[in-house]
Write a protein that holds these residues in place. Sequence first.
Motif, PDB file in Angstrom:
ATOM      1  N   ALA A 297       4.265   4.535  -9.558  1.00 29.20           N
ATOM      2  CA  ALA A 297       4.687   5.685  -8.753  1.00 29.20           C
ATOM      3  C   ALA A 297       3.493   6.416  -8.158  1.00 29.20           C
ATOM      4  N   PHE A 298       2.324   6.378  -8.831  1.00 30.06           N
ATOM      5  CA  PHE A 298       1.142   7.060  -8.319  1.00 30.06           C
ATOM      6  C   PHE A 298       0.389   6.215  -7.293  1.00 30.06           C
ATOM      7  N   GLY A 299       0.171   4.942  -7.604  1.00 28.17           N
ATOM      8  CA  GLY A 299      -0.754   4.150  -6.808  1.00 28.17           C
ATOM      9  C   GLY A 299      -0.165   3.320  -5.708  1.00 28.17           C
ATOM     10  N   SER A 300       1.060   2.822  -5.897  1.00 32.91           N
ATOM     11  CA  SER A 300       1.585   1.869  -4.928  1.00 32.91           C
ATOM     12  C   SER A 300       1.828   2.517  -3.571  1.00 32.91           C
ATOM     13  N   GLY A 301       2.276   3.782  -3.538  1.00 31.96           N
ATOM     14  CA  GLY A 301       2.544   4.442  -2.275  1.00 31.96           C
ATOM     15  C   GLY A 301       1.308   4.586  -1.404  1.00 31.96           C
ATOM     16  N   PRO A 302       0.254   5.286  -1.890  1.00 33.23           N
ATOM     17  CA  PRO A 302      -0.950   5.436  -1.061  1.00 33.23           C
ATOM     18  C   PRO A 302      -1.631   4.115  -0.723  1.00 33.23           C
ATOM     19  N   LEU A 303      -1.712   3.216  -1.710  1.00 33.63           N
ATOM     20  CA  LEU A 303      -2.403   1.956  -1.467  1.00 33.63           C
ATOM     21  C   LEU A 303      -1.631   1.087  -0.488  1.00 33.63           C
ATOM     22  N   ALA A 304      -0.316   1.027  -0.654  1.00 32.31           N
ATOM     23  CA  ALA A 304       0.496   0.228   0.262  1.00 32.31           C
ATOM     24  C   ALA A 304       0.461   0.816   1.669  1.00 32.31           C
ATOM     25  N   THR A 305       0.478   2.138   1.754  1.00 34.02           N
ATOM     26  CA  THR A 305       0.481   2.787   3.069  1.00 34.02           C
ATOM     27  C   THR A 305      -0.778   2.469   3.859  1.00 34.02           C
ATOM     28  N   VAL A 306      -1.932   2.618   3.213  1.00 31.79           N
ATOM     29  CA  VAL A 306      -3.180   2.379   3.942  1.00 31.79           C
ATOM     30  C   VAL A 306      -3.321   0.904   4.314  1.00 31.79           C
ATOM     31  N   THR A 307      -2.892   0.010   3.420  1.00 25.86           N
ATOM     32  CA  THR A 307      -2.970  -1.423   3.725  1.00 25.86           C
ATOM     33  C   THR A 307      -2.046  -1.784   4.886  1.00 25.86           C
ATOM     34  N   GLN A 308      -0.816  -1.273   4.834  1.00 22.08           N
ATOM     35  CA  GLN A 308       0.140  -1.546   5.906  1.00 22.08           C
ATOM     36  C   GLN A 308      -0.335  -0.967   7.237  1.00 22.08           C
ATOM     37  N   ASP A 309      -0.888   0.250   7.190  1.00 24.43           N
ATOM     38  CA  ASP A 309      -1.346   0.882   8.432  1.00 24.43           C
ATOM     39  C   ASP A 309      -2.466   0.089   9.089  1.00 24.43           C
ATOM     40  N   LEU A 310      -3.425  -0.341   8.274  1.00 23.86           N
ATOM     41  CA  LEU A 310      -4.537  -1.112   8.835  1.00 23.86           C
ATOM     42  C   LEU A 310      -4.046  -2.405   9.477  1.00 23.86           C
ATOM     43  N   LEU A 311      -3.189  -3.115   8.754  1.00 20.33           N
ATOM     44  CA  LEU A 311      -2.693  -4.387   9.281  1.00 20.33           C
ATOM     45  C   LEU A 311      -1.800  -4.174  10.502  1.00 20.33           C
ATOM     46  N   THR A 312      -0.991  -3.126  10.461  1.00 20.46           N
ATOM     47  CA  THR A 312      -0.077  -2.875  11.577  1.00 20.46           C
ATOM     48  C   THR A 312      -0.843  -2.517  12.847  1.00 20.46           C
ATOM     49  N   VAL A 313      -1.824  -1.630  12.718  1.00 18.89           N
ATOM     50  CA  VAL A 313      -2.636  -1.245  13.881  1.00 18.89           C
ATOM     51  C   VAL A 313      -3.364  -2.458  14.449  1.00 18.89           C
ATOM     52  N   MET A 314      -3.914  -3.278  13.568  1.00 21.30           N
ATOM     53  CA  MET A 314      -4.649  -4.458  14.011  1.00 21.30           C
ATOM     54  C   MET A 314      -3.726  -5.444  14.719  1.00 21.30           C
ATOM     55  N   ILE A 315      -2.554  -5.686  14.109  1.00 19.59           N
ATOM     56  CA  ILE A 315      -1.603  -6.622  14.710  1.00 19.59           C
ATOM     57  C   ILE A 315      -1.158  -6.137  16.089  1.00 19.59           C
ATOM     58  N   TYR A 316      -0.817  -4.854  16.166  1.00 17.89           N
ATOM     59  CA  TYR A 316      -0.301  -4.320  17.444  1.00 17.89           C
ATOM     60  C   TYR A 316      -1.354  -4.364  18.541  1.00 17.89           C
ATOM     61  N   LEU A 317      -2.574  -3.911  18.225  1.00 16.05           N
ATOM     62  CA  LEU A 317      -3.604  -3.868  19.271  1.00 16.05           C
ATOM     63  C   LEU A 317      -4.032  -5.256  19.694  1.00 16.05           C
ATOM     64  N   ILE A 318      -4.124  -6.188  18.757  1.00 16.14           N
ATOM     65  CA  ILE A 318      -4.481  -7.567  19.132  1.00 16.14           C
ATOM     66  C   ILE A 318      -3.385  -8.169  20.002  1.00 16.14           C
ATOM     67  N   THR A 319      -2.110  -7.950  19.591  1.00 15.40           N
ATOM     68  CA  THR A 319      -0.992  -8.486  20.370  1.00 15.40           C
ATOM     69  C   THR A 319      -0.937  -7.880  21.763  1.00 15.40           C
ATOM     70  N   ALA A 320      -1.102  -6.550  21.819  1.00 19.08           N
ATOM     71  CA  ALA A 320      -1.044  -5.873  23.113  1.00 19.08           C
ATOM     72  C   ALA A 320      -2.188  -6.306  24.029  1.00 19.08           C
ATOM     73  N   SER A 321      -3.366  -6.455  23.444  1.00 18.44           N
ATOM     74  CA  SER A 321      -4.516  -6.906  24.270  1.00 18.44           C
ATOM     75  C   SER A 321      -4.283  -8.296  24.803  1.00 18.44           C
ATOM     76  N   ALA A 322      -3.673  -9.161  24.010  1.00 16.55           N
ATOM     77  CA  ALA A 322      -3.445 -10.526  24.459  1.00 16.55           C
ATOM     78  C   ALA A 322      -2.374 -10.606  25.543  1.00 16.55           C
ATOM     79  N   LEU A 323      -1.371  -9.745  25.470  1.00 21.53           N
ATOM     80  CA  LEU A 323      -0.252  -9.839  26.398  1.00 21.53           C
ATOM     81  C   LEU A 323      -0.421  -8.966  27.628  1.00 21.53           C
ATOM     82  N   VAL A 324      -1.111  -7.844  27.487  1.00 23.76           N
ATOM     83  CA  VAL A 324      -1.170  -6.862  28.571  1.00 23.76           C
ATOM     84  C   VAL A 324      -2.456  -6.963  29.372  1.00 23.76           C
ATOM     85  N   VAL A 325      -3.585  -7.066  28.666  1.00 26.74           N
ATOM     86  CA  VAL A 325      -4.884  -7.016  29.342  1.00 26.74           C
ATOM     87  C   VAL A 325      -5.129  -8.322  30.072  1.00 26.74           C
TER      88      VAL A 325
END
Length: 325
Positions: A297-325
């Motif tokens: 209850a203490f660790g999984s929330g913050p740790l999962a959030t930061v891991t998911q955020d990093l991967l999500t931002v990376m996935i989105y920006l890489i995908t957007a750069s490949a398709l849009v730019v």
Amino acid sequence: MTVLDPARSGQFRTAAQHASRRVPIAQRDELASHVLDAMRGQHYESAAAVAVLDGDRLVGLVTIERLLAAQPTAPISLLMDANPPVVASSTVQEQAAWKAVHHNEPTLAVIDEGRFAGLVPATALLEVLLTEHNEDLVRLGGFLRSASPAQMTTVEPVLRRLWHRLPWLGVGLVGALLAAGIVGNFEADLAEHVLIAFFVPGVVYLADAIGTQTEALVIRGLSLGIGVRRIVGREIATGALLGLILGGVSLLLVGSIWRDWHVALAVALSLLAAASIATVIALVLPWGISKLGKDPAFGSGPLATVTQDLLTVMIYLITASALVV
């Protein structure tokens, strides 16, 4: 009047586990004065009631209050409750305790194949009720093993609260700085296509929300003894389907409103990938933290959030750069 030697069953979490045979025993034709005289000088594990036997069969119970108030010449057969609360030795302890409470009796008789197996003392009944109540709170709260740590963390002092939370939030702060660095690497693309930046918060939020739902299910399952293996397949499939549905809806909405189908496709594909990955992360982290003996209850929330955020931002920006730019 006789006293039976102690004997305890080896069954776990049953009435037999708590039954004691070191209790006052009387025959139905004995007088109240004889029973009281025989009780003096004896050591009982419980003397709240006298078990009235006919051979090895229980025929009734007499509470100590009624025995003390009776006339000395009153026969036990007239004082006893001929229909006392009785359970089999294999009865689950919680059911046994509640049966005693509902009959307003200070003890509970345990029968083993028709033969008297002992009485459950009042202290044991109270212990069972408290234990079962504690376990119910554990299940409702989603904590592991015992509610004691949960109760302690609820009332602990401020410094202790900081000690439990700051390390995990420190990991989140590092993740936020890393996320800023990732976004900085795509500064030129974002400057050229500002619309890409509009959907970063939305994609990150939806991935976090899906992961949080999975975390809640996993932590609740762990508290109930349900292993991650039993839910991993269905939960991963659910995460992928959620990503597919949300991605499809976002594709239509973003494309229709902003008239940029390349950005819409980037958002849709990113949601599909991020939702699937967030589910996996939310499954693995609580399980791993619990294996380390820590409260997820203490660790999984913050740790999962930061891991998911990093991967999500990376996935989105890489995908957007490949398709849009």
